[in-house]
Design a protein around this motif. Structure first.
Motif, mmCIF file in Angstrom:
data_model
loop_
_atom_site.group_PDB
_atom_site.id
_atom_site.type_symbol
_atom_site.label_atom_id
_atom_site.label_comp_id
_atom_site.label_asym_id
_atom_site.label_seq_id
_atom_site.Cartn_x
_atom_site.Cartn_y
_atom_site.Cartn_z
ATOM 1 N N TYR A 19 0.817 -1.220 0.000
ATOM 2 C CA TYR A 19 0.000 0.000 0.000
ATOM 3 C C TYR A 19 0.850 1.269 0.000
ATOM 4 N N GLU A 61 -4.235 -9.035 5.080
ATOM 5 C CA GLU A 61 -5.191 -8.170 5.763
ATOM 6 C C GLU A 61 -5.306 -6.813 5.091
ATOM 7 N N THR A 62 -6.314 -6.059 5.493
ATOM 8 C CA THR A 62 -6.489 -4.700 4.997
ATOM 9 C C THR A 62 -5.976 -3.710 6.036
ATOM 10 N N VAL A 63 -5.619 -2.533 5.569
ATOM 11 C CA VAL A 63 -5.169 -1.449 6.435
ATOM 12 C C VAL A 63 -6.002 -0.218 6.121
ATOM 13 N N GLU A 64 -6.085 0.692 7.062
ATOM 14 C CA GLU A 64 -6.826 1.923 6.839
ATOM 15 C C GLU A 64 -5.873 3.030 6.405
ATOM 16 N N LYS A 68 -10.000 4.923 4.296
ATOM 17 C CA LYS A 68 -10.486 3.804 3.487
ATOM 18 C C LYS A 68 -9.716 2.540 3.843
ATOM 19 N N ARG A 69 -10.388 1.389 3.764
ATOM 20 C CA ARG A 69 -9.748 0.084 3.972
ATOM 21 C C ARG A 69 -9.224 -0.405 2.624
ATOM 22 N N ILE A 70 -7.930 -0.692 2.564
ATOM 23 C CA ILE A 70 -7.316 -1.195 1.340
ATOM 24 C C ILE A 70 -6.419 -2.385 1.690
ATOM 25 N N PRO A 71 -6.109 -3.240 0.711
ATOM 26 C CA PRO A 71 -5.227 -4.370 1.001
ATOM 27 C C PRO A 71 -3.817 -3.892 1.369
ATOM 28 N N ARG A 72 -3.215 -4.554 2.342
ATOM 29 C CA ARG A 72 -1.811 -4.261 2.673
ATOM 30 C C ARG A 72 -0.932 -4.523 1.449
ATOM 31 N N ALA A 74 -1.518 -5.738 -2.665
ATOM 32 C CA ALA A 74 -2.468 -6.001 -3.738
ATOM 33 C C ALA A 74 -1.756 -6.759 -4.858
#
Length: 78
Positions: A19, A61-64, A68-72, A74
């Motif tokens: 990210y 996991e996702t991170v903020e 917004k929540r996005i993939p750590r 992708a």
């Protein structure tokens, strides 16, 4: 000896973008002998490079970011 947990379906080997915008290549998953936890073996594709391991659950996991929540990490290709 504890039975091994099922191997997670993700992440699959291939190219990923963190990210924070750095590129990586996932090579494979490995089982940690002490914790019985699946680990991701991956390589940095920038700077001096290097091989790393991270728990699979943390890798996917996702991170903020910016609310917004996005993939750590992708997936971006093979």
């Amino acid at each position: 000896m504890k039975p091994s947990p099922p191997k997670p379906a993700e992440p699959r080997p291939g190219l990923y973008r963190h990210y924070k915008d750095n590129p990586y290549r996932v090579h494979h998953l490995a089982l940690h002998t002490e914790t019985n936890e699946w680990m991701v073996v991956y390589e940095a594709l920038y700077g001096a490079g290097g091989m790393f391991v991270r728990p699979a659950a943390m890798f996917v996991e996702t991170v903020e970011v910016g609310g917004k929540r996005i993939p750590r990490f992708a997936r971006v290709g093979d």
